[in-house]
Design a protein around this motif. Structure first.
Motif, short mmCIF file in Angstrom:
data_model
loop_
_atom_site.label_atom_id
_atom_site.label_comp_id
_atom_site.label_asym_id
_atom_site.label_seq_id
_atom_site.Cartn_x
_atom_site.Cartn_y
_atom_site.Cartn_z
N LYS A 144 -1.27 5.31 -17.35
CA LYS A 144 -1.96 4.99 -16.13
C LYS A 144 -0.71 4.79 -15.18
N GLY A 145 -0.96 5.68 -14.32
CA GLY A 145 0.20 5.43 -12.87
C GLY A 145 0.68 6.93 -12.59
N LEU A 146 1.42 7.63 -14.06
CA LEU A 146 1.92 8.76 -13.74
C LEU A 146 1.04 9.82 -13.25
N ASP A 147 1.59 10.38 -11.98
CA ASP A 147 1.68 11.66 -11.43
C ASP A 147 0.90 12.54 -12.67
N PRO A 148 0.14 13.18 -12.80
CA PRO A 148 -0.57 14.27 -13.82
C PRO A 148 0.85 14.93 -14.20
N LYS B 125 6.02 8.31 1.38
CA LYS B 125 5.90 8.38 2.98
C LYS B 125 6.74 7.90 3.87
N ILE B 126 7.54 7.64 4.00
CA ILE B 126 7.94 6.44 4.97
C ILE B 126 6.87 5.54 5.55
N GLY B 127 7.14 4.28 5.02
CA GLY B 127 6.26 2.90 5.80
C GLY B 127 4.77 3.30 5.13
N GLU B 128 4.33 3.60 4.51
CA GLU B 128 3.57 3.51 2.76
C GLU B 128 3.10 2.94 2.22
N LYS B 129 4.60 2.28 1.97
CA LYS B 129 4.22 1.04 0.61
C LYS B 129 4.58 -0.02 1.57
N VAL B 130 5.24 -0.30 3.43
CA VAL B 130 6.15 -1.01 3.32
C VAL B 130 5.75 -2.49 3.78
N ASP B 131 3.96 -2.82 3.15
CA ASP B 131 3.65 -3.89 3.59
C ASP B 131 2.59 -4.45 1.96
N ASP B 132 3.28 -3.55 1.14
CA ASP B 132 3.07 -3.95 -0.08
C ASP B 132 3.65 -3.82 -0.93
N PRO B 133 4.87 -4.85 -1.17
CA PRO B 133 5.71 -4.50 -2.11
C PRO B 133 5.48 -4.91 -3.51
N VAL B 134 4.87 -5.59 -3.67
CA VAL B 134 3.86 -5.34 -5.78
C VAL B 134 3.74 -3.61 -5.69
N SER B 135 3.30 -3.29 -4.82
CA SER B 135 3.24 -1.17 -4.50
C SER B 135 4.53 -1.20 -4.91
N MET B 136 5.11 -1.08 -4.19
CA MET B 136 6.90 -0.63 -4.04
C MET B 136 7.71 -1.36 -5.15
N TYR B 137 7.18 -2.33 -5.58
CA TYR B 137 8.13 -2.40 -6.75
C TYR B 137 8.20 -1.91 -7.83
N LEU B 138 6.69 -1.11 -8.06
CA LEU B 138 6.17 -1.09 -9.23
C LEU B 138 6.22 0.93 -8.64
N SER B 139 7.24 1.00 -8.50
CA SER B 139 7.42 2.58 -8.48
C SER B 139 8.89 2.18 -9.59
N ASP B 140 9.35 1.34 -9.72
CA ASP B 140 10.65 1.32 -10.70
C ASP B 140 9.94 0.71 -12.64
N ILE B 141 9.50 1.35 -12.29
CA ILE B 141 8.40 0.46 -13.94
C ILE B 141 9.08 1.17 -14.48
N TYR B 142 9.60 2.65 -15.05
CA TYR B 142 10.36 3.31 -15.81
C TYR B 142 11.61 2.87 -15.99
#
Lengths: 479, 483
Positions: free
Chosen positions: B267-271, B407-424
């Motif tokens: 889950k979460g991986l772009d198909p 997008k620039i600015g897309e995740k700046v207010d959502d640190p957890v979503s930003m952190y999840l981009s490093d899951i792998y």
């Protein structure tokens, strides 16, 4: 109400390495401020600590010296707090796994008995710099020369029950670290510093009272005074219905008092955690054995040997082994004196110590050599001179008015009169000159014996052998 | 300029087809021309670079040159460079001129490289988008409206846009591999201890590791040869011989066992990304590798564990920035407390402050066991996952990131979503393993990175596998339009 004092001590010994604990900067004392601080000591961005291996041997030495377990894998931890003389914002220390574990040190109490003081641990840590609050017009100056200097902090159990015991422990430890040559013991320069945890409780209580920590005490005398002051303060406080607060107090030697530095509430949460920049300090059995096999004779062993080999009392032996140079001096004196350990001990602890104290000279800088003193004692023991004459010869040596003991005796004609004929003749003369006193003596006034000894000594210029004089005089007076 | 790769530049320099001064001038001109759009450099060292290039040309003329002599390079602004501003992307160090060179910088100097400048980055390497820089965000050259990834975003963007043939980065939770993936270039995080950390401004000491970016695995091998090795100034660097990574690039992959962790394709991986990675897997099969499904069961614990360990270490590492000895100091401090409070609150950005506070909390008395100690235990579990996996396979393969650049600015207010981009990527740092990201195609014109993970000190194997893939694909040869 009877009170009992409970004291535990934390001693910071500065290890006598050439360079700092984690950098190659010099540890020499007294340089211009901030000239002995490398970028590592200054906590520059990106720098990393590398352990100075020299300290490992020193830590093992101490561990063996206090009969402690050496930790095979000890961990460096960060103690986090902010202060301007702590450049990294944390001090590298050891917390959960210190290099030296449980050990003990035996101390000799005044009555000659031995008491065992348990040592909780000893850990390696780096020193902070110094904040200077004077001479900067309301600002503070920071000197980081001391930052990063290696310390071994030795923590005792709360086993001491008086300031005197605390001092005995400190002196024993002070002596030990110098024997081991891991610390120069210089208290003025801060190489041997002590914090004292002091509490009082009613005699018979099993629970400890609330303790205060006394900081910043840099001499044995001040430590004793600080503890005594603090004990009295605590007792007075409790007896007047108050309670002791757990806090850190500073001793002010000028006013001879302790005052609050910070309370428990103000104490930092140091947020200790293992320093990720340093690997665990691994010590192998081989390293321990190699240090053990090169260990010098330690004060406790030496004291026992002095008692066994020289027949010294526990007190004399304790005093003589308190510093290695003093013990070495003693042993040379004994050898040169033709094996007169008791005389040697008396002379060193008596006339020599008094002279050294008077002129404020260390034994290492003493200009009357152990050989000279040994020779002097030999001349006493072979009856060439009397003890009294020896004192004047010692003064001649001390004042550098002569070098060779035999030459001084010869030149000043101080040789003892041992010719029995001459002694008898002199005594006969004295007795006939004082016939009334002889009669008084013979009628029971024994005390007059000293009077005749005095006259005889005076007549001989102090050179008459006292033993012979006593014998002859006794015989003649008996009639 | 007809060349793209260091291997080509090096060859041209050694055969005197081009001089280092010309090459350096070429990249300096490109920086001048294009970096206004990208903002990938904080400092450009034009004069020094030309001087160094001249020196390199003299060595080349005398025949005393190494493979990297005269090759321009950019250093992430986290590496201390003597006499040159080293900001770490922070206002705190905006005025900091380092008095010494990091070991990595020194090693590249000794190898003869020419320093073009210092690249932009997330402040103190904390971020996954390069939006946390005091010097403003870096743009992704493939699409100026998206992020380049972070924290080594400036280095990745500069190499991708061909403003530098090589750059250094650091990777604490993916900060080399993720931007390499999002910018379509090759970047390796070596085994913890392979590259000296001395002079690399610390974020999380037990996780930080420096590594290179370039356009190809062969180029990365040359760079890694130069920067690896034991350093007596770094107690955590490992005293182990550095093999010549270039010499094993061409080894055949017959019989290579590649493991695909189930957890990296969920889950979460772009198909679309998943599809590209499976296409790459097919290429590896053709090259002779066998494919195995494996499990890394504790993967999902890696983010919470990381966000305890990394902030804890950072809260201590960043304590030295106190306004006392160097760096930013607030105006007219009233007293010591005021000096600390204002210097630090004015000097640090919000993400750095967030992590300092998380870390301080996690280390506090009464919380240490529940957070820091627990996180360290999870770290052991994660390490064991890999140990078990490497009993069955030689290489672990998966996507570098779950999505392409956002997008620039897309995740700046959502640190957890930003952190999840490093899951792998994060688990690799927690285990201390080496990992590489190489280009594996494009989704909606944005690059997709593929991550390869190997056992400890098997960087040679990683580069070999990556290189063989690059001999049968051309994703790594693409340069973004307009550059």
């Amino acid at each position: 109400m009877e009170w009992e004092t409970v004291i535990g001590l934390e001693v910071h010994t500065q290890l006598s390495t050439q360079s700092k604990l984690f950098s190659s900067a010099s540890t020499a004392f007294g340089a211009e401020p901030n000239t002995q601080a490398s970028i590592i000591d200054l906590g520059f961005p990106g720098v990393l600590p590398v352990l100075n291996r020299e300290v490992v041997q020193m830590a093992i030495k101490l561990g063996l010296g206090i009969n402690a377990t050496i930790t095979k894998k000890s961990i460096f931890a960060r103690k986090n707090y902010f202060y301007p003389d702590l450049p990294k914002g944390y001090q590298i220390s050891q917390y959960e796994l210190p290099v030296v574990g449980k050990g003990f040190l035996d101390i000799i109490l005044e009555d000659g008995s031995t008491k065992r003081i348990q040592i909780t641990r000893a850990h390696l840590e780096e020193d902070a710099g110094k904040s200077l609050h004077e001479d900067f017009h309301g600002l503070s100056g920071i000197d980081l020369n001391r930052a990063g200097t290696p310390l071994l902090e030795i923590v005792s159990e709360p086993d001491m029950r008086s300031a005197k015991e605390a001092i005995a422990y400190l002196k024993a430890l002070h002596s030990l670290v110098r024997y081991l040559e891991i610390c120069d013991g210089n208290m003025q320069e801060g190489s041997f510093r002590c914090d004292a945890n002091v509490s009082v409780r009613r005699k018979g209580d099993s629970k400890f009272g609330t303790r205060t920590e006394l900081k910043n005490i840099n001499s044995f005398r001040f430590i004793e005074r600080a503890i005594n002051f603090e004990v009295e303060r605590q007792i007075a406080l409790i007896e007047s219905g108050g309670t002791v607060k757990q806090e850190t107090r500073l001793y002010d030697p000028n006013k001879n008092e302790t005052r609050t530095m910070r309370s428990k509430e103000e104490a930092n949460d140091y947020r200790y955690f293992p320093d990720p920049d340093l690997l665990p300090l691994v010590i192998t059995d081989e390293m321990i054995e190699s240090v053990r096999s090169n260990l010098p004779e330690l004060p406790q062993q030496k004291r026992q040997r002095f008692m066994d080999q020289y027949g010294l009392t526990a007190y004399d032996a304790t005093v003589l082994v308190s510093s290695k140079p003093l013990a070495d001096y003693f042993e040379i004196v004994v050898k040169e004196s033709g094996n007169q350990p008791k005389l040697a001990a008396n002379w060193i602890m008596g006339d020599l110590s008094a002279a050294l104290n008077k002129d404020d000279i260390e034994i290492t800088a003493c200009h009357v050599s152990a050989k000279q003193l040994g020779k002097l004692i030999q001349r006493i023991s072979d009856n060439t001179i009397s003890g009294k004459i020896a004192k004047t010869i010692f003064e001649t040596l001390w004042n550098k008015e002569g070098n060779d003991v035999d030459e001084i005796i010869e030149k000043q004609g101080l040789k003892q009169v041992t010719d029995t004929g001459a002694i008898e003749k002199l005594i006969d003369q004295i007795l006939s000159d004082n016939a009334d006193k002889v009669a008084e003596y013979r009628s029971g006034k024994d005390k007059l014996f000293g009077f005749f000894v005095g006259l005889a000594m005076k007549a001989s210029g102090g050179k008459m052998n006292p033993q012979q004089l006593n014998e002859v005089l006794k015989k003649k007076l008996a009639g | 300029m007809n060349y793209k790769f260091i291997t080509e530049f090096s060859n041209a320099l050694h055969t005197k087809k081009i001089s280092s001064v010309e090459l350096t001038r070429y990249f300096l001109d490109r920086i001048k021309k294009f970096d206004k759009q990208l903002n990938s450099f904080i400092t450009v060292c034009e004069d020094e670079a030309l001087k160094e290039a001249k020196k390199a040309d003299e060595l080349l003329a005398k025949g005393q040159a190494h493979a990297l002599t005269g090759i321009p390079i950019a250093h992430k602004d986290i590496f201390c460079t003597q006499g040159i501003k080293t900001s770490c992307g922070s206002k705190m160090l905006d005025n900091f001129i380092s008095p010494y060179d990091a070991t990595v910088v020194k090693k590249f100097k000794e190898a003869g490289t020419v320093l073009l400048g210092k690249t932009n980055m997330d402040e103190f390497a904390m971020g996954s988008s390069n939006e946390n820089s005091f010097y403003g965000p870096v743009k992704n050259p493939w699409d100026l409206s998206v992020v380049p990834g972070g924290s080594s975003g400036g280095s990745a963007a500069a190499v991708a846009a061909h403003l530098a043939p090589a750059a250094t980065g650091t990777d604490t939770g993916g900060s080399i591999r993720q931007p390499a993936g999002l910018c379509g270039i090759t970047g390796i995080k070596p085994t913890y201890g392979r590259v000296s950390r001395y002079g690399m401004i610390a974020f999380a000491s037990s996780l930080d590791q420096g590594g290179p970016f370039a356009r190809s695995a062969a180029d990365v091998a040359l760079l890694l040869n130069a920067m690896s090795g034991f350093d007596e100034h770094d107690s955590t660097s490992v005293n182990k011989v550095v093999p010549d990574y270039s010499s094993t690039l061409d080894q055949p992959l017959n019989g290579l066992r590649i493991g695909l962790p189930k957890e990296y394709f969920g889950k979460g991986l772009d198909p679309e990304i998943s599809k590209l990675i499976h296409e790459a897997v097919e290429e590896f099969k053709k090259l002779g590798a066998t494919i195995h499904e494996i499990n890394l069961p504790n993967t999902e614990l890696s983010i919470p564990a990381y966000y305890v360990v990394a902030p804890a270490e950072c809260s201590s590492n960043l304590a030295r920035f106190d306004g006392v000895r160097y760096g930013y100091r607030c105006d007219n401090p009233k007293d010591l407390e005021d000096l600390y409070k204002r210097s630090r609150s004015e000097g640090f950005g919000s993400e750095v402050k967030r992590r300092i506070m998380i870390g301080t909390y996690a280390l506090s008395a009464g919380y240490y066991d529940a957070y820091y100690l627990k996180a360290q235990k999870i770290r052991c579990l994660i390490r064991n996952d890999f140990v078990e996996a490497f009993k069955k396979v030689d290489i672990i393969l998966g996507p570098t990131s779950p999505t392409t650049a956002f997008k620039i600015g897309e995740k700046v207010d959502d640190p957890v979503s930003m952190y999840l981009s490093d899951i792998y990527t994060i688990a690799v740092n927690l285990a201390g393993l080496p990992g590489i990201s190489i280009p594996a195609g494009f989704v909606n014109k944005l690059p997709v990175g593929m991550q390869l993970i190997a056992n400890y000190f098997e960087e040679g194997r990683l580069l070999n596998v990556a290189h063989r893939f690059q001999t049968v694909t051309d994703w790594h040869t693409k340069i973004p339009e307009g550059f």
